[in-house]
Motif scaffolding. Sequence first.
Motif, PDB file in Angstrom:
ATOM      1  N   VAL A 142     -11.580 -21.056 -47.810  1.00 42.16           N
ATOM      2  CA  VAL A 142     -10.299 -20.707 -48.451  1.00 42.16           C
ATOM      3  C   VAL A 142      -9.702 -19.440 -47.846  1.00 42.16           C
ATOM      4  O   VAL A 142      -8.547 -19.450 -47.376  1.00 42.16           O
ATOM      5  CB  VAL A 142     -10.478 -20.532 -49.971  1.00 42.16           C
ATOM      6  N   ALA A 143     -10.474 -18.334 -47.851  1.00 44.37           N
ATOM      7  CA  ALA A 143      -9.938 -17.057 -47.356  1.00 44.37           C
ATOM      8  C   ALA A 143      -9.494 -17.147 -45.895  1.00 44.37           C
ATOM      9  O   ALA A 143      -8.355 -16.756 -45.564  1.00 44.37           O
ATOM     10  CB  ALA A 143     -10.981 -15.949 -47.550  1.00 44.37           C
ATOM     11  N   PRO A 144     -10.338 -17.663 -44.962  1.00 45.97           N
ATOM     12  CA  PRO A 144      -9.879 -17.773 -43.571  1.00 45.97           C
ATOM     13  C   PRO A 144      -8.673 -18.694 -43.412  1.00 45.97           C
ATOM     14  O   PRO A 144      -7.767 -18.396 -42.637  1.00 45.97           O
ATOM     15  CB  PRO A 144     -11.106 -18.359 -42.843  1.00 45.97           C
ATOM     16  N   THR A 145      -8.665 -19.808 -44.172  1.00 49.39           N
ATOM     17  CA  THR A 145      -7.543 -20.754 -44.056  1.00 49.39           C
ATOM     18  C   THR A 145      -6.246 -20.119 -44.549  1.00 49.39           C
ATOM     19  O   THR A 145      -5.197 -20.249 -43.903  1.00 49.39           O
ATOM     20  CB  THR A 145      -7.839 -22.033 -44.866  1.00 49.39           C
ATOM     21  N   LEU A 146      -6.314 -19.433 -45.696  1.00 50.82           N
ATOM     22  CA  LEU A 146      -5.112 -18.781 -46.227  1.00 50.82           C
ATOM     23  C   LEU A 146      -4.625 -17.687 -45.287  1.00 50.82           C
ATOM     24  O   LEU A 146      -3.415 -17.560 -45.024  1.00 50.82           O
ATOM     25  CB  LEU A 146      -5.400 -18.201 -47.610  1.00 50.82           C
ATOM     26  N   PHE A 147      -5.570 -16.897 -44.756  1.00 54.90           N
ATOM     27  CA  PHE A 147      -5.201 -15.825 -43.834  1.00 54.90           C
ATOM     28  C   PHE A 147      -4.593 -16.397 -42.553  1.00 54.90           C
ATOM     29  O   PHE A 147      -3.535 -15.967 -42.094  1.00 54.90           O
ATOM     30  CB  PHE A 147      -6.417 -14.970 -43.507  1.00 54.90           C
ATOM     31  N   ARG A 148      -5.275 -17.387 -41.980  1.00 54.87           N
ATOM     32  CA  ARG A 148      -4.800 -17.996 -40.730  1.00 54.87           C
ATOM     33  C   ARG A 148      -3.454 -18.680 -40.951  1.00 54.87           C
ATOM     34  O   ARG A 148      -2.531 -18.544 -40.133  1.00 54.87           O
ATOM     35  CB  ARG A 148      -5.823 -19.013 -40.239  1.00 54.87           C
ATOM     36  N   SER A 149      -3.324 -19.400 -42.073  1.00 50.98           N
ATOM     37  CA  SER A 149      -2.062 -20.097 -42.357  1.00 50.98           C
ATOM     38  C   SER A 149      -0.933 -19.108 -42.560  1.00 50.98           C
ATOM     39  O   SER A 149       0.193 -19.319 -42.078  1.00 50.98           O
ATOM     40  CB  SER A 149      -2.228 -20.976 -43.601  1.00 50.98           C
ATOM     41  N   GLY A 150      -1.231 -18.009 -43.285  1.00 54.00           N
ATOM     42  CA  GLY A 150      -0.215 -16.980 -43.494  1.00 54.00           C
ATOM     43  C   GLY A 150       0.238 -16.356 -42.179  1.00 54.00           C
ATOM     44  O   GLY A 150       1.448 -16.175 -41.944  1.00 54.00           O
ATOM     45  N   GLU A 296       1.628 -27.908 -41.110  1.00 53.05           N
ATOM     46  CA  GLU A 296       0.172 -27.922 -41.272  1.00 53.05           C
ATOM     47  C   GLU A 296      -0.359 -26.738 -42.091  1.00 53.05           C
ATOM     48  O   GLU A 296      -1.137 -26.935 -43.013  1.00 53.05           O
ATOM     49  CB  GLU A 296      -0.505 -27.987 -39.911  1.00 53.05           C
ATOM     50  N   PRO A 297       0.026 -25.484 -41.745  1.00 54.31           N
ATOM     51  CA  PRO A 297      -0.481 -24.377 -42.570  1.00 54.31           C
ATOM     52  C   PRO A 297       0.004 -24.425 -44.016  1.00 54.31           C
ATOM     53  O   PRO A 297      -0.716 -24.024 -44.935  1.00 54.31           O
ATOM     54  CB  PRO A 297       0.020 -23.117 -41.856  1.00 54.31           C
ATOM     55  N   LEU A 298       1.231 -24.949 -44.220  1.00 51.97           N
ATOM     56  CA  LEU A 298       1.732 -25.063 -45.591  1.00 51.97           C
ATOM     57  C   LEU A 298       0.913 -26.094 -46.377  1.00 51.97           C
ATOM     58  O   LEU A 298       0.564 -25.880 -47.538  1.00 51.97           O
ATOM     59  CB  LEU A 298       3.210 -25.458 -45.577  1.00 51.97           C
ATOM     60  N   ILE A 299       0.598 -27.222 -45.724  1.00 50.31           N
ATOM     61  CA  ILE A 299      -0.256 -28.225 -46.366  1.00 50.31           C
ATOM     62  C   ILE A 299      -1.644 -27.644 -46.612  1.00 50.31           C
ATOM     63  O   ILE A 299      -2.244 -27.836 -47.670  1.00 50.31           O
ATOM     64  CB  ILE A 299      -0.338 -29.495 -45.487  1.00 50.31           C
ATOM     65  N   ALA A 300      -2.155 -26.895 -45.606  1.00 48.88           N
ATOM     66  CA  ALA A 300      -3.493 -26.293 -45.732  1.00 48.88           C
ATOM     67  C   ALA A 300      -3.549 -25.340 -46.919  1.00 48.88           C
ATOM     68  O   ALA A 300      -4.522 -25.330 -47.681  1.00 48.88           O
ATOM     69  CB  ALA A 300      -3.863 -25.555 -44.446  1.00 48.88           C
ATOM     70  N   ILE A 301      -2.491 -24.527 -47.084  1.00 49.10           N
ATOM     71  CA  ILE A 301      -2.454 -23.582 -48.204  1.00 49.10           C
ATOM     72  C   ILE A 301      -2.467 -24.333 -49.528  1.00 49.10           C
ATOM     73  O   ILE A 301      -3.188 -23.980 -50.470  1.00 49.10           O
ATOM     74  CB  ILE A 301      -1.202 -22.680 -48.109  1.00 49.10           C
ATOM     75  N   THR A 302      -1.672 -25.410 -49.604  1.00 52.98           N
ATOM     76  CA  THR A 302      -1.599 -26.180 -50.839  1.00 52.98           C
ATOM     77  C   THR A 302      -2.930 -26.869 -51.138  1.00 52.98           C
ATOM     78  O   THR A 302      -3.400 -26.895 -52.280  1.00 52.98           O
ATOM     79  CB  THR A 302      -0.479 -27.240 -50.742  1.00 52.98           C
ATOM     80  N   ILE A 303      -3.560 -27.437 -50.083  1.00 53.94           N
ATOM     81  CA  ILE A 303      -4.859 -28.092 -50.269  1.00 53.94           C
ATOM     82  C   ILE A 303      -5.915 -27.083 -50.718  1.00 53.94           C
ATOM     83  O   ILE A 303      -6.750 -27.372 -51.585  1.00 53.94           O
ATOM     84  CB  ILE A 303      -5.304 -28.789 -48.956  1.00 53.94           C
ATOM     85  N   GLN A 304      -5.885 -25.889 -50.130  1.00 52.01           N
ATOM     86  CA  GLN A 304      -6.902 -24.881 -50.459  1.00 52.01           C
ATOM     87  C   GLN A 304      -6.771 -24.375 -51.883  1.00 52.01           C
ATOM     88  O   GLN A 304      -7.703 -23.765 -52.411  1.00 52.01           O
ATOM     89  CB  GLN A 304      -6.814 -23.699 -49.486  1.00 52.01           C
ATOM     90  N   GLN A 305      -5.598 -24.636 -52.502  1.00 52.39           N
ATOM     91  CA  GLN A 305      -5.460 -24.258 -53.914  1.00 52.39           C
ATOM     92  C   GLN A 305      -6.519 -24.935 -54.761  1.00 52.39           C
ATOM     93  O   GLN A 305      -7.071 -24.339 -55.688  1.00 52.39           O
ATOM     94  CB  GLN A 305      -4.078 -24.677 -54.426  1.00 52.39           C
ATOM     95  N   SER A 306      -6.796 -26.213 -54.413  1.00 55.12           N
ATOM     96  CA  SER A 306      -7.797 -26.966 -55.166  1.00 55.12           C
ATOM     97  C   SER A 306      -9.165 -26.294 -55.064  1.00 55.12           C
ATOM     98  O   SER A 306      -9.829 -26.055 -56.075  1.00 55.12           O
ATOM     99  CB  SER A 306      -7.872 -28.396 -54.623  1.00 55.12           C
ATOM    100  N   VAL A 307      -9.567 -25.956 -53.832  1.00 59.01           N
ATOM    101  CA  VAL A 307     -10.857 -25.298 -53.615  1.00 59.01           C
ATOM    102  C   VAL A 307     -10.846 -23.904 -54.239  1.00 59.01           C
ATOM    103  O   VAL A 307     -11.836 -23.461 -54.825  1.00 59.01           O
ATOM    104  CB  VAL A 307     -11.179 -25.210 -52.112  1.00 59.01           C
ATOM    105  N   PHE A 308      -9.709 -23.209 -54.109  1.00 64.40           N
ATOM    106  CA  PHE A 308      -9.572 -21.858 -54.671  1.00 64.40           C
ATOM    107  C   PHE A 308      -9.786 -21.883 -56.181  1.00 64.40           C
ATOM    108  O   PHE A 308     -10.539 -21.068 -56.728  1.00 64.40           O
ATOM    109  CB  PHE A 308      -8.192 -21.303 -54.328  1.00 64.40           C
ATOM    110  N   GLN A 309      -9.153 -22.850 -56.850  1.00 64.27           N
ATOM    111  CA  GLN A 309      -9.288 -22.930 -58.307  1.00 64.27           C
ATOM    112  C   GLN A 309     -10.701 -23.344 -58.710  1.00 64.27           C
ATOM    113  O   GLN A 309     -11.235 -22.846 -59.707  1.00 64.27           O
ATOM    114  CB  GLN A 309      -8.263 -23.923 -58.857  1.00 64.27           C
TER     115      GLN A 309
END
Length: 580
Positions: A142-150, A296-309
């Motif tokens: 989650v953290a690397p994906t959110l950081f990389r996507s941002g 792709e990063p926008l989808i990744a951020i949205t998908i990671q919400q599930s794992v984040f929660q």
Amino acid sequence: MKRLIEFWPILKRLSKYVNPYKKQLILASFLLLSGSISEVLGPILISYSIDNILGKHQLYFMTISIVIILFIILQILSVFFNYFQGILFNKIAVKVVNKLRQDVMYAALRQPISTFDSQPIGQMISKVTNDTEVIKELYDTVAPTLFRSGILIIVILFAMFTLEWHMAMIALLILPIIITIMLFYQYYSTPLLRKMRYYLSDINNKFNETINGMNVIQQFRQEYSFKEKIQQSSYLHYASRMKILRLDGFLLRPLLSLISTIILCNFIFLFIFFPIKIFEVGILYAFITYLGRLNEPLIAITIQQSVFQQSIVAGERIFSLIDSPQQKYGKNKNLLRSGKIEIKNVNFKYKNSKQNILKNINIYIPSKSFVAFVGDTGSGKSTLANLIMGYYPINNGQIYLDNTSINLISHTVLRKNILMVQQDPIVLSDTVFANIALGRNISEEKIWNILDTVYLSSLVKSMSKGIYSLLGEEGNNLSVGQKQLLAIARILVSYPKILILDEATANIDSGTEQLIQKTLLSIRKNCTLIIIAHRLSTITEADLIVVLKKGEIIESGTHKKLLNKKGVYWQMYKCQISKN
């Protein structure tokens, strides 16, 4: 925003586990940033080549070769940076989860006995294993994906505005739509994720109960019934998971891809309606590429919400265990000089019980005496023994050990001076040596002496590796009596001031009972001995026999005195004699 505020305390607490690895985190973030920049520079280079080399027909070998080499270098750098940042983030995640798992396990070990009276073991196991593994994904995914996507989003938008700000403004339309979708997704997915984690814990608990109770289940032919229970829990978990997948399938890629397609169509219309070369072919190529990469990063951020929660929900469960109130012990660290016990006006009931289990208990036990508690099932014998052990806090009445209130004595002193041998002793799936030593510093010679004392030396010598022979899971290669003797052997490593045997001879043969009796005779010389007796023949030599009924003392005295009284004890003894 409300959800973020709700999650913030858990997220902040989880982030503290990363503090020892700040340097590695900074390096990993730098590598991730470098990889993102290298990835974004590729389309800019191709865009420049289309407009200034291909568009103007300046097809020089050297120029094209330099562009190709630069593009390949950028791709190699991107792969290099992303590979090493992934390794670093995973390394940090594994270390963090290892520390978190240790904290959770330590918290479980420090739980008061009352916790295990009410909480299923499977749920606690789930917290130690499944929940910590979910949190691991917070750090390594989650953290690397959110950081990389941002970073990718910022760098791509910067590149877009640098190339052509009109088209960049159109591309920005996707952001508020994505944020709205993310908020909807968060609102509907959070309760489903909580249910899914609960159902997973329930499955673990049912599996634990089923495996531990396999003998009873098969004996009473309840396989189908338990299968249905597990199927029901599995179905509830499956149904929750499917609802989340449907939510993902609707709100994530299909919807976001549709929005990206609409914005791409706007780019094409703009290209058609502005024929005066405001938009060149190279710029259109770059924007099409960037829009695909922005999606792709926008989808990744949205998908990671599930794992984040899921991680936050797992964090809530874990910290609820870590923060659960621990039983309070005293601070008096003076070792007990004797095994004298005074129980004064003790009344006790369990946490969820409405009635007192023990009522106005008063007993005086001199040091190095032999005392027995007898009575029907549910009379309060084991509860009284647990109170003497210090397993439960005493709120009504007092228990004094060596003239000191048990509430003032430290946990260390209690565990060192009072020990218990239970009816079903725990045998570790380890060596004979480890089962007796239990981590204490003890020589092989002393182990053999102890084995001689408890009449187990011949058995252990017959094993292939002696004291280093492995015992089966839960000691399944030992008889019930041998397990009891092994449990007593643990006691002899360091003699306590008070030793309690909870129905220790209830399920053993008469031969093993005699061996235990001989062992207890040697122990009596060094400590106060309390036996919760099922077989009254084992307590005829007791200095004091206490008869309990429905939590009250109804008789007390020596064996001879109680027989002469011809009360409840006399009836119990007469009944057992007649059966034999």
